[in-house]
Motif scaffolding. Sequence first.
Motif, mmCIF file in Angstrom:
data_model
loop_
_atom_site.group_PDB
_atom_site.id
_atom_site.type_symbol
_atom_site.label_atom_id
_atom_site.label_comp_id
_atom_site.label_asym_id
_atom_site.label_seq_id
_atom_site.Cartn_x
_atom_site.Cartn_y
_atom_site.Cartn_z
ATOM 1 N N LEU A 301 7.244 -24.538 23.640
ATOM 2 C CA LEU A 301 7.923 -24.611 25.153
ATOM 3 C C LEU A 301 8.586 -25.681 25.013
ATOM 4 O O LEU A 301 9.671 -25.968 25.878
ATOM 5 C CB LEU A 301 6.851 -24.531 25.821
ATOM 6 C CG LEU A 301 6.184 -23.002 26.597
ATOM 7 C CD1 LEU A 301 5.056 -23.284 27.435
ATOM 8 C CD2 LEU A 301 7.396 -22.424 27.159
ATOM 9 N N ILE A 305 12.278 -25.676 26.876
ATOM 10 C CA ILE A 305 12.388 -26.045 28.272
ATOM 11 C C ILE A 305 12.580 -27.575 28.681
ATOM 12 O O ILE A 305 13.008 -28.077 29.719
ATOM 13 C CB ILE A 305 11.311 -25.400 29.156
ATOM 14 C CG1 ILE A 305 10.055 -25.972 29.100
ATOM 15 C CG2 ILE A 305 11.538 -23.977 29.243
ATOM 16 C CD1 ILE A 305 9.079 -25.541 29.967
ATOM 17 N N ARG A 307 13.260 -31.386 29.061
ATOM 18 C CA ARG A 307 14.345 -32.324 29.477
ATOM 19 C C ARG A 307 14.175 -33.616 29.266
ATOM 20 O O ARG A 307 15.143 -34.287 28.808
ATOM 21 C CB ARG A 307 14.746 -31.948 30.709
ATOM 22 C CG ARG A 307 15.375 -30.395 30.999
ATOM 23 C CD ARG A 307 15.442 -30.150 32.542
ATOM 24 N NE ARG A 307 16.620 -30.997 32.977
ATOM 25 C CZ ARG A 307 16.742 -31.190 34.091
ATOM 26 N NH1 ARG A 307 15.906 -30.827 35.269
ATOM 27 N NH2 ARG A 307 17.706 -31.983 34.810
ATOM 28 N N TRP A 410 3.864 -22.440 30.850
ATOM 29 C CA TRP A 410 5.353 -22.473 31.358
ATOM 30 C C TRP A 410 5.366 -23.159 32.634
ATOM 31 O O TRP A 410 6.058 -24.264 32.688
ATOM 32 C CB TRP A 410 5.930 -21.130 31.293
ATOM 33 C CG TRP A 410 7.358 -21.134 31.679
ATOM 34 C CD1 TRP A 410 7.933 -21.762 32.833
ATOM 35 C CD2 TRP A 410 8.524 -20.759 30.822
ATOM 36 N NE1 TRP A 410 9.545 -21.657 32.674
ATOM 37 C CE2 TRP A 410 9.702 -21.222 31.437
ATOM 38 C CE3 TRP A 410 8.548 -20.523 29.544
ATOM 39 C CZ2 TRP A 410 10.937 -20.864 31.055
ATOM 40 C CZ3 TRP A 410 9.898 -20.142 28.950
ATOM 41 C CH2 TRP A 410 11.196 -20.552 29.699
ATOM 42 N N PRO A 411 5.134 -22.700 33.737
ATOM 43 C CA PRO A 411 5.047 -23.502 34.968
ATOM 44 C C PRO A 411 4.594 -24.749 35.218
ATOM 45 O O PRO A 411 5.089 -25.941 35.746
ATOM 46 C CB PRO A 411 4.297 -22.558 36.096
ATOM 47 C CG PRO A 411 3.480 -21.699 35.306
ATOM 48 C CD PRO A 411 4.099 -21.655 33.764
ATOM 49 N N LYS A 414 6.576 -27.160 33.091
ATOM 50 C CA LYS A 414 7.909 -27.464 33.831
ATOM 51 C C LYS A 414 7.610 -28.498 34.596
ATOM 52 O O LYS A 414 8.573 -29.556 34.888
ATOM 53 C CB LYS A 414 8.396 -26.197 34.273
ATOM 54 C CG LYS A 414 9.637 -25.938 34.937
ATOM 55 C CD LYS A 414 10.709 -25.784 33.807
ATOM 56 C CE LYS A 414 12.144 -25.579 34.291
ATOM 57 N NZ LYS A 414 13.178 -25.635 33.427
ATOM 58 N N ASP A 417 7.321 -32.023 32.969
ATOM 59 C CA ASP A 417 8.520 -32.704 32.143
ATOM 60 C C ASP A 417 9.355 -32.839 33.462
ATOM 61 O O ASP A 417 10.236 -33.909 33.209
ATOM 62 C CB ASP A 417 9.120 -31.317 31.261
ATOM 63 C CG ASP A 417 10.460 -31.640 30.940
ATOM 64 O OD1 ASP A 417 10.533 -32.471 30.050
ATOM 65 O OD2 ASP A 417 11.493 -30.950 31.329
ATOM 66 N N LYS A 418 9.357 -32.259 34.600
ATOM 67 C CA LYS A 418 10.227 -32.735 35.774
ATOM 68 C C LYS A 418 10.003 -34.109 36.048
ATOM 69 O O LYS A 418 10.580 -34.917 36.517
ATOM 70 C CB LYS A 418 10.175 -31.627 36.790
ATOM 71 C CG LYS A 418 11.149 -32.058 38.151
ATOM 72 C CD LYS A 418 10.907 -31.011 39.074
ATOM 73 C CE LYS A 418 11.713 -31.195 40.160
ATOM 74 N NZ LYS A 418 11.620 -30.374 41.302
#
Length: 441
Positions: A301, A305, A307, A410-411, A414, A417-418
């Motif tokens: 993952l 995804i 960043r 995943w969520p 995410k 990572d944000k």
Amino acid sequence: MNQNKWMSVLENLLLPLADKLNNNRYLTALRDGFMVALPLIIFGSIFVVIANFPFLDRVLSEEAYAAYQNALGPASAATLSIMGLFVIIGIGYKLTEHYGLEGIYGGVVSLAAFLIMTPQVLENVTGVIPTSVLGAEGLFLGIFTSFIASELYRFFVRKNWVIKMPAGVPDAVSRSFSALIPIALTLSVFLIVRIFFSYTPFETAQNFIYTVIQQPLTVLGSGLPATIVAVLLVQFFWFFGLHGQIIVNSVFDPIWFALNDQNLKAFQAGEELPNIITKQFIDTFLVGMGGSGMTLAVIVLIFLIGRSRQIKELGKLGAPPGLFNVNEPIIFGLPIIMNPLVLIPWLLAPVVVTIITYAAMSIGLVPKPAGVIVPWTTPIGLSGFLATGNSWQGAVMQIFNLFVVMAIWWPFLKILDKQYYEREKGDSSSSQAAQKAAVRD
């Protein structure tokens, strides 16, 4: 209850328990005893796989195939089939060593005590020990025997009931005579116990342990609910920075290995495999997917995804060891430890995978584990293939589970990572502003 208070309650409940389990001398000796036997178990398992390689029975004639299996058979018969002996020696050695005494004497007195307690009759032929009781079937008796024999040996040595040789006698000879009385007294106790059991309805200590302890625990450990509890405990302990696999396996390994041995015997005999939950079920379809918590999915993952610079660098660092199921870089680098943002997927994913895999094997979509011990560092796909008796369905099951874990994570990844990405942007903006101010000055 707010998040911090809830975390504090969990910490106060779990950490003292985990600390006691981790430092318990008997559980430590049990764990280390299995580690002593592990190289031999893996060696035997490798030759079980080679002896039962797919399609060989179609390529070779019936006689040639039988000769081939007979030639390789002693490799597993001399290691995997009598694994209990190696575990017993390892436990006795490690526990005696823990007390500062010579471990080798603890190992041999534990083995001798176990053999005294073991029936030496096979189909009315005396002087014969069935190899089945030297494997996982006799493991529970062996564990108790090792603990008691080591403690008795230590007790007699501490009482100074030893033969002291005069100065000038070689050290090896002196040590042997010093161990003579403690070993003789220890084994005499076990001989008396054996005689006692011969006058009971159980007839042998082996039957007593199997009926009263081993059989109920094995039935409990082979069920899905107990397995889910074990999996959750592993994840909880890891979340607080404790090696959950070591702590939980110390308790469950004797049960899982016994179940594993039952499957191996059935697999070698060409019979239906009796158990879904075994040692290899845990090691292949949970730990064997990137380590505890199946963090290989997290690494995949990250590349898809990620960043933030921190997450991307962690992915590069964690990928090589993650392929071989070493996941400390992810556990400590993400981090997973004491990170409430990842607690839900960390606990949920292994439970979901356990249920899915159990269901798939229950309805026959995937073969049950064949009982061979696949090294835990074997990469995903290959380990599933080998663990299910060289079946491609085992490999597919692992890949499917990988996608399941990715979907669960995943969520949450995410969001994490944000957070990192925005923090890095903020730090970068602050740095640029500081540089411009310095230039103006």
